[in-house]
Structure formats: C-alpha cells, structure tokens
Design an enzyme around this catalytic site. Sequence first.
Site, PDB file in Angstrom:
ATOM      1  N   GLN A  30       0.876  -1.117  -0.048  1.00 32.46           N
ATOM      2  CA  GLN A  30       0.080   0.080  -0.061  1.00 32.46           C
ATOM      3  C   GLN A  30       0.859   1.199  -0.168  1.00 32.46           C
ATOM      4  OE1 GLN A  30      -3.089   0.234  -0.293  1.00 32.46           O
ATOM      5  NE2 GLN A  30      -3.808  -1.722  -0.200  1.00 32.46           N
ATOM      6  N   SER A  68       3.308  -4.242  -5.100  1.00 31.88           N
ATOM      7  CA  SER A  68       2.311  -4.802  -6.102  1.00 31.88           C
ATOM      8  C   SER A  68       1.961  -3.978  -7.244  1.00 31.88           C
ATOM      9  CB  SER A  68       1.071  -5.472  -5.476  1.00 31.88           C
ATOM     10  OG  SER A  68       0.260  -5.770  -6.482  1.00 31.88           O
ATOM     11  N   CYS A 118     -17.662  -8.153   6.473  1.00 32.29           N
ATOM     12  CA  CYS A 118     -18.948  -8.704   6.352  1.00 32.29           C
ATOM     13  C   CYS A 118     -19.273  -9.184   5.148  1.00 32.29           C
ATOM     14  CB  CYS A 118     -20.061  -7.630   6.925  1.00 32.29           C
ATOM     15  SG  CYS A 118     -21.601  -8.484   7.292  1.00 32.29           S
TER      16      CYS A 118
END
Lengths: 398, 194
Positions: free
Chosen positions: A186, A206, A332
């Site tokens: 990140q 990445s 979730c």
Amino acid sequence: MRKTYLDNNATTPLHPEVKKVIVGSLEIFGNASSEHFFGQEARKAVEDARKRVAELLNAKPDEIIFTSCGSESNNLVIKGVTCQDLSCKALEESHPGKHIITSQIEHPSVMNPIKSLERQGFKVTWLPVDKYGLVDPALIEKAITKQTVLISVMTANNEIGTIEPVAEIAKIARKREVYFHTDAVQAVGKLKIDVRELGVDFLSLSGHKLHAPKGVAALYIREGVKVCPVLQGGHQERGLRGGTENTLGILALGKACELALRERESNVKEIWRLRERLREGILAKIPEVIVNGHPEKVLPTTLSVTFRYIEGESILLRLSSKGIAVSTGSACSSGTLEPSHVLLAIGMPHELAHGTIRFSLGIENTQEDIDYTLEVLPGVIQELREMSPLWPGNKRAC
Amino acid sequence: MIYNEKVIDYFQNPRNMGEIPDADGVGEVGSPVCGDVMKIWIKVDKNGVITDAKFKTFGCASAVASSSIATEMIIGKQVKEARKITNQQVVDALGGLPEHKIHCSVLAADAIHRAIDKYLGVAPAVTEEIEYVCKCQQIAREEVEEAIAHGAYTVEMIAEATGATKGECGGVRCKPLIEDILNQYRPKKKKGTS
C-alpha cells in the site's frame, strides 16, 4: 450517472502511460529465456523494467524479483526464509530458529502463511498495536529471542492507512541479526521508499496498487540474503521464482515505477489536499463519526471513517447505487461476519467496527469527486440511521 | 453482485420501514456486537388479523431486505397463521440469499415470532427439558440455533461457535444432529436448479 472511484487501496486503474506501453508492446512475445532475437527482445524489456523498479526503491536491479502478486511476494519471504512446506531444505541448517514476530494488523497474505507455520510448531509473537494502529518497536526488541528467524511488519496499513516505524524496526532487526520483511504494497508510489535508508531485508510491492495491471508484482531481496524458492521450476528470477516471465505485466510495472518516481510528490500533495477536504467535510456535515488511523502518520490516500448506529455494507451499497465506490472496513460482505481484525486490534468495539467505511483516493480523483461525495453521503447516512433501531436521533424526533 | 435484484430492491426501497407508536406487539432480536439488530412492530385488529407491521433494522442489505419483506408477508394474516412464518419462507420470498446471509432471514422470522408472542402474552418458549445436541460438552439445541442466527452455516462454524463436536466422542454423535438442524434452516433446493 456520475462515477466516483474511491477504492484505490483495493486496486487502481491503469495509468494512461502504462496503457500506452502495454499496447505498444503487444508484439513482444518471445520467451525471455530464449537465446534468439525474439527471446532477447523480451529479455531486454524485462531487465529494463527491473532497473526501473530498482530505481524507485533505490535498490540494485539484481535485488528485484518479479512475482505474480503481493501475496506471492509475501509468501515467498515467509516460506522461503523459514524453508517450510518445501522439499528444499538447504537453509534449515543456517536458520534453525522457529520463532516469528509480526503484528496483529497484517494483510491476510502475511497473516495466513504465518498462522500456517504456527500450526507446524513455530512460535509466533503477534504484536499488539496502539489505538492508531502503531506497532511499538520496543516491544519487538523485547520479543526477539535466539530462535527468531523473521520479523514482518507492514509499511502502511491497507484499512486505516497508519504508517509503521519501519526504519526503527529495521535498525533493531539488523542489530540483533534477524531478517526483517515489510509488506509495502500500500505504500509504494505513495510514500518515499528507499530500501537503503529503511534498512529492510525484504520488501513486497504490487503492480495493480500503483496503476500497473493485476498479475504482476515484485519482491526486493537485499543482496546476500538467501531464501528458498516457493514456486520451483526453471532458473528464472535467479532460481527463486520458476515460470516464464510475464513480459507484458513486467514492463507495465516498470513503467508504473518510473512514473511513480517522477510524479509521486506532486500527486501525493494533491491527493492529501482532497483527502483532507473529504475528512473535514464529513466531520462538518455528519454527526457521530470517528476518523480512524493516525492523524499524521497516515497514507495520504486513505481515510477510514466509522459511522455510528449503521452497518458498513448498507452504506457501501447505497453509495454504489449513487455512483460512489468505497469499501467496508469489515469483512462482512466478503463471506465472513467477523469485523476486520485491524479495527478490533486498534481496540474498536465490534458494533462500531461493523459501521466502518474506507475511502481511498488516487491520482484520477478530482475536487468534483470529493464534493459530489460530500453532497451524497450525509443523505445516505441519515436514511440508514432513520432505519436503524439503534439511532437515538429517532427518539428525539418522535 | 452477491444479491439478486429483488433483495437489492427491498434494500434500496424498503417497504414498511418505521415504527408503530401504539403497536400491539413489538419484537427485537440480534445484537449490535454481531452486526444485526431487527425490531418489528405489529398492529392487530379485534378479529386477530395483523393490519399493519413496521420494521427498523441495523444491519447489512440482506438484513434490511429480510425484515422488510417479512412485514409484507404477515400483513392481512391471522396472528396464528403469521406465527408460523419460517426463515425459509423469507428466503424464498426474496428469491434466495447467499449462504452466509441466511442468518438474516432467521432473525427476521424470529423478530416476528417475538412480536406476536408479545401480543399473545406468551413468554418466549421455554423447553421444559433441555435437549442436548452435543452430550459430551452439554451443548443445547438452543445454543446451536443461536449460532445459526449469528451467521454460522456449516457444522465447522457451529463447532467453533459453541464448542460442540470437541468432546470425547469427537463429534460422532452430534455432527449428524447439527447437520439436521442446519438443514431445517437451509433453503430447500428447488428441482431443476443446481
């Protein structure tokens, strides 16, 4: 419908210049290991890209290994250093220790390989973090034993953006002669990353997080540091990663790194301005919100906000129907009902963790994107709160 | 998209959202810690017919959709009829839910049962004799059902949540029983669909 993409920590769109490089290189099809001119054309492209990745990190080209994704880079370090899960046992003699130190807020691609080693008998120290998500280097120093083979702490957290004291940790690791890996997926392209200054042994990055395509990534391995390959095969990538090189992906990553080196500072300045505009706007327009992560030691691209009394997936889907793409802080929607391990690690209660949204900005965002979001968001939050039996505002209204 | 169009429609345009100030029965289930709370209000006329039902939900899209459609399903029904609503009927009415969201339909049916029980003046059903699913660890059927309402949808997840199967017998006795209970909550596979 206006489309606003605020999920750049999940993935980024291709940079127009990267796109041009890919399109312009579609004819390069040779196998970089072939000695004829088709192969050598591909080899030149791959090595040129390696130089550019190295330049961005202030590394030597030989210290860069190309892989397929950030997860693969992380797995290569963790499994390669500990020499587990592998038939190659060459390093077992030199690294007999079975202790790893890592934080409680790592990405699953670091956490899960380490959990797997834990099941095989390794001791693991899962370092706690403070309320901002910061690891305390003093705790690392205390945790190191003669058995410690690897320390892995991320450069910046993907969910809340907090930047970890990587250089300090590296200093401790160096002094105690323990390998140190940082997952910088990140951070690369957003923060200045100089592997010599940081003093790390391994660093993962990445492609698709910095405007190159999916399917290409890299790992910095400091000169002289030995690891076992995880993907065994040919002699590619100094024998550390078998498999024919992903030429198109690699040269796109090279271009993305070149652009990051050139444009990072000015990009980041503007992105931070927009991020602050969004943060201030949310705090001014919406009551009962919490901004997560460290106030200053934070990725300029990341804003994690908890909206009390409502649930993240509902916010995400309502925003999505109005053309705004964000992500939940909780897992979730992705098949598990447990809230994010990162939010729990910073001490957030479950009920608040369920209501957390991550806004992550990128180079393509404009002030109009932020203003549109600030126009839509208060209404979405208000509607969902009116639907929530937990919202005390309802009682006042009655 | 993990949800079908009907679920999204009931989430984006929820029917019967709100409260009934002079309700005849109110049912609340779930907990903020688990990420779902549903509250359902019902109005019943002198003939025992549900004339109105409203809901409020803290939760994800499928929780909102489940509670919204459940209120529609009971309006106009005799309370005794409405009391028979099952989570499977809620799932079917929505045209299906992802497996890990089935607990939302369980909560919606539970909230309605609670609201009707309140109206009828019935205390929540207390089983006189506790039915143990896992005898080694003394795990009651109720605990297994509670785990399902909180999102468990495989034997392993129930074992993790309750501690069942981890006793001396290693799950020999309770695994099939848990599988049976799970099957009661799972939507029935329709013929011709995979």
